[in-house]
Structures are given as structure tokens and as C-alpha cells.
Write a protein that holds these residues in place. Structure first.
Motif, PDB file in Angstrom:
ATOM      1  N   GLY A  14       0.815  -1.202   0.000  1.00  0.00           N
ATOM      2  CA  GLY A  14       0.000   0.000   0.000  1.00  0.00           C
ATOM      3  C   GLY A  14       0.850   1.254   0.000  1.00  0.00           C
ATOM      4  O   GLY A  14       0.578   2.212  -0.725  1.00  0.00           O
ATOM      5  N   ALA A  15       1.898   1.245   0.811  1.00  0.00           N
ATOM      6  CA  ALA A  15       2.769   2.418   0.907  1.00  0.00           C
ATOM      7  C   ALA A  15       3.460   2.706  -0.410  1.00  0.00           C
ATOM      8  O   ALA A  15       3.600   3.872  -0.818  1.00  0.00           O
ATOM      9  N   GLN A  16       3.903   1.662  -1.094  1.00  0.00           N
ATOM     10  CA  GLN A  16       4.578   1.854  -2.377  1.00  0.00           C
ATOM     11  C   GLN A  16       3.617   2.373  -3.443  1.00  0.00           C
ATOM     12  O   GLN A  16       3.993   3.196  -4.286  1.00  0.00           O
ATOM     13  N   GLU A  17       2.375   1.910  -3.408  1.00  0.00           N
ATOM     14  CA  GLU A  17       1.376   2.401  -4.357  1.00  0.00           C
ATOM     15  C   GLU A  17       1.037   3.861  -4.077  1.00  0.00           C
ATOM     16  O   GLU A  17       0.894   4.662  -5.001  1.00  0.00           O
ATOM     17  N   ILE A  18       0.926   4.219  -2.806  1.00  0.00           N
ATOM     18  CA  ILE A  18       0.665   5.615  -2.437  1.00  0.00           C
ATOM     19  C   ILE A  18       1.835   6.492  -2.860  1.00  0.00           C
ATOM     20  O   ILE A  18       1.648   7.617  -3.333  1.00  0.00           O
ATOM     21  N   ALA A  19       3.062   5.977  -2.705  1.00  0.00           N
ATOM     22  CA  ALA A  19       4.250   6.747  -3.063  1.00  0.00           C
ATOM     23  C   ALA A  19       4.269   7.116  -4.542  1.00  0.00           C
ATOM     24  O   ALA A  19       4.851   8.136  -4.930  1.00  0.00           O
ATOM     25  N   LYS A  20       3.634   6.307  -5.377  1.00  0.00           N
ATOM     26  CA  LYS A  20       3.572   6.606  -6.814  1.00  0.00           C
ATOM     27  C   LYS A  20       2.743   7.856  -7.095  1.00  0.00           C
ATOM     28  O   LYS A  20       2.896   8.478  -8.144  1.00  0.00           O
ATOM     29  N   ALA A  21       1.865   8.223  -6.149  1.00  0.00           N
ATOM     30  CA  ALA A  21       0.948   9.340  -6.367  1.00  0.00           C
ATOM     31  C   ALA A  21       1.440  10.651  -5.767  1.00  0.00           C
ATOM     32  O   ALA A  21       0.859  11.706  -6.043  1.00  0.00           O
ATOM     33  N   VAL A  22       2.486  10.604  -4.932  1.00  0.00           N
ATOM     34  CA  VAL A  22       2.920  11.832  -4.258  1.00  0.00           C
ATOM     35  C   VAL A  22       3.761  12.689  -5.196  1.00  0.00           C
ATOM     36  O   VAL A  22       4.405  12.175  -6.111  1.00  0.00           O
ATOM     37  N   PRO A  23       3.772  14.011  -4.980  1.00  0.00           N
ATOM     38  CA  PRO A  23       4.585  14.888  -5.829  1.00  0.00           C
ATOM     39  C   PRO A  23       6.067  14.754  -5.517  1.00  0.00           C
ATOM     40  O   PRO A  23       6.458  14.231  -4.467  1.00  0.00           O
ATOM     41  N   ALA A  24       6.888  15.252  -6.420  1.00  0.00           N
ATOM     42  CA  ALA A  24       8.337  15.237  -6.205  1.00  0.00           C
ATOM     43  C   ALA A  24       8.673  16.007  -4.936  1.00  0.00           C
ATOM     44  O   ALA A  24       8.082  17.043  -4.645  1.00  0.00           O
ATOM     45  N   GLY A  25       9.612  15.466  -4.168  1.00  0.00           N
ATOM     46  CA  GLY A  25      10.032  16.135  -2.943  1.00  0.00           C
ATOM     47  C   GLY A  25       9.253  15.714  -1.713  1.00  0.00           C
ATOM     48  O   GLY A  25       9.617  16.087  -0.597  1.00  0.00           O
ATOM     49  N   ALA A  26       8.181  14.944  -1.896  1.00  0.00           N
ATOM     50  CA  ALA A  26       7.444  14.387  -0.755  1.00  0.00           C
ATOM     51  C   ALA A  26       7.946  12.971  -0.497  1.00  0.00           C
ATOM     52  O   ALA A  26       8.366  12.272  -1.422  1.00  0.00           O
ATOM     53  N   HIS A  27       7.920  12.546   0.750  1.00  0.00           N
ATOM     54  CA  HIS A  27       8.454  11.232   1.119  1.00  0.00           C
ATOM     55  C   HIS A  27       7.425  10.449   1.921  1.00  0.00           C
ATOM     56  O   HIS A  27       6.901  10.953   2.919  1.00  0.00           O
ATOM     57  N   VAL A  28       7.134   9.230   1.479  1.00  0.00           N
ATOM     58  CA  VAL A  28       6.177   8.368   2.168  1.00  0.00           C
ATOM     59  C   VAL A  28       6.913   7.495   3.180  1.00  0.00           C
ATOM     60  O   VAL A  28       7.934   6.882   2.868  1.00  0.00           O
ATOM     61  N   VAL A  29       6.376   7.444   4.391  1.00  0.00           N
ATOM     62  CA  VAL A  29       6.902   6.585   5.455  1.00  0.00           C
ATOM     63  C   VAL A  29       5.754   5.733   5.975  1.00  0.00           C
ATOM     64  O   VAL A  29       4.672   6.249   6.271  1.00  0.00           O
ATOM     65  N   LYS A  30       5.978   4.443   6.062  1.00  0.00           N
ATOM     66  CA  LYS A  30       4.976   3.529   6.625  1.00  0.00           C
ATOM     67  C   LYS A  30       5.143   3.481   8.134  1.00  0.00           C
ATOM     68  O   LYS A  30       6.258   3.319   8.647  1.00  0.00           O
ATOM     69  N   ALA A  31       4.041   3.604   8.870  1.00  0.00           N
ATOM     70  CA  ALA A  31       4.103   3.529  10.338  1.00  0.00           C
ATOM     71  C   ALA A  31       2.688   3.379  10.896  1.00  0.00           C
ATOM     72  O   ALA A  31       1.709   3.700  10.223  1.00  0.00           O
ATOM     73  N   PHE A  32       2.599   2.884  12.108  1.00  0.00           N
ATOM     74  CA  PHE A  32       1.368   2.805  12.889  1.00  0.00           C
ATOM     75  C   PHE A  32       0.368   1.754  12.395  1.00  0.00           C
ATOM     76  O   PHE A  32      -0.683   1.584  13.016  1.00  0.00           O
TER      77      PHE A  32
END
Length: 210
Positions: free
Chosen positions: A108-126
Motif C-alpha cells: 500500500g505504501a509503495q502504491e501511495i508513493a507513486k501518487a505523491v509529488p516530487a520532494g514528498a516522502h512516504v513513510v509507513k508507520a502505525f
């Protein structure tokens, strides 16, 4: 401390907001229903209310929404998330708790990361904490473990600092592909809840042997 924007109005959003405010963080609540967002902020005490679709005030943005809508939320905000650290707390599991709705080999985190703009960073937690367990913050006086995965070390460090402000213990699990393992751990918990433990009053943790 950190400035946090929480997108979502459910039980996890409430638990995270309560602990974040208690930890001295600046907390913004964002939801599509302004009245419910205001109600949650009032219940938490000390949180502000943001406007859905506009730039979140927090440097850290928590996606406290169901996985099915998480990527759509990210795309809706678009460049407003540029430079933000985005925490994905979702568990992208099937309704019968027997598998995942994500593509094979992804998370899920990797799929969400595909949608974020450049310069944003996805971290999985909780994602391995039930909301009422998170709200309690400890088990038998021991802080809860929060497993973290992400590709950007600075982003993970900021998330870990935030986790510590909640009175919890961050545990770095590695880069973002490790989110698949964390989501499997979430699925394991749902299996235990369904077949053996029969309730949600438990948490996964690491015991380090001397």
C-alpha cells in the motif's frame, strides 16, 4: 516538537491526535466534513481545523483514511504535499482478511508513493496498532513499538522523533519495500483477532535479549 496534519476523522485519527497534542505537537485536523473535524478537534483539545484540499499546515501529514481512498486523497492535494513527510498507516487487506488488494510484489505504501509529488516522502508507520491500543500508549507499562519503513533517512528520522513524542518506541524496519512486511504483520494481527485471540486488546512488539 513536530507540526502534524491528520487527514481523516476516524478512530485512528482521534487516537493519533490525542497522543500528538499530549506530546506537545502542533496538530491540525482535516476532514471532508468540517463539522465533524471541528468536533474531533474540540474533543482532542488543542488541535486546529484545516480545510480539505488546501495545503496542510503540518510538515508531517498523516493519511488516516482507508487504503481504498488514500492514493486519491494524495492526488487531490497534488503539489500541496510537496516537501511533506507523508505517513501511511493503512492496511490494504481484502474484506475477508485473507490477502491484499495491492498488486503482487507491491505494498500500500509503495502504491501511495507513486501518487505523491516530487520532494514528498512516504513513510509507513502505525499500521500494526489498533486505535484503542494506540490511545493507551503502553502495555504493562512498556511503551508500544511503532515499526517504520521508508526510503528517505531524514523523513524516517522526523517520523521517529514524532513517535517518541507520543511516548512510543520507533523501530526502523528498513526501506519502503519493507512496508510489505509491515502490512503482512497487520494482516497477521487481523488473523489472530479472527481465529485465536478473538479481540483487539494486543500489540506486536520486539523484546531485545541481553
Amino acid at each position: 516538537m513536530s507540526s502534524i496534519s491528520i487527514i481523516g476523522l476516524g478512530n485512528m485519527a482521534s487516537a493519533l491526535a490525542q497522543r500528538a497534542v499530549a506530546g506537545g505537537n502542533a496538530v491540525e485536523i482535516i476532514g471532508r466534513d468540517p463539522a465533524k473535524a471541528k468536533e474531533l478537534a474540540t474533543a482532542v483539545g488543542g488541535a486546529t481545523v484545516g480545510t480539505a484540499g488546501t495545503t496542510p499546515a503540518g510538515h508531517i501529514v498523516i493519511l488516516a483514511v482507508p487504503y481504498a481512498g488514500a492514493a486519491a486523497v494524495v492526488r487531490e492535494y497534488g503539489d500541496a504535499l510537496q516537501g511533506k513527510v507523508i505517513i501511511d498507516i493503512t492496511n490494504p487487506v481484502t474484506p475477508d482478511f485473507t490477502g491484499f488488494v495491492t498488486p503482487e510484489g507491491s505494498s500500500g505504501a509503495q502504491e501511495i508513493a507513486k501518487a505523491v509529488p516530487a520532494g514528498a516522502h512516504v513513510v509507513k508507520a502505525f499500521n500494526t496498532l489498533f486505535s484503542h491500543v494506540l490511545a493507551a500508549g503502553s502495555v504493562d507499562g512498556r511503551p508500544l513499538d511503532v515499526f517504520v519503513a521508508g526510503d528517505d533517512e531524514r523523513a524516517k528520522a522526523r517520523v521517529s522523533e514524532f513517535i517518541e513524542s507520543l511516548g512510543l518506541r520507533p523501530m526502523d524496519a528498513g526501506q519502503l519495500p519493507m512496508a510489505r512486511v509491515l502490512e503482512n504483520a497487520g494482516l497477521l494481527q487481523l488473523g489472530l483477532m479472527t481465529h485465536s485471540v478473538k479481540h483487539t486488546n494486543f500489540a506486536l512488539s520486539i523484546s531485545i535479549l541481553s
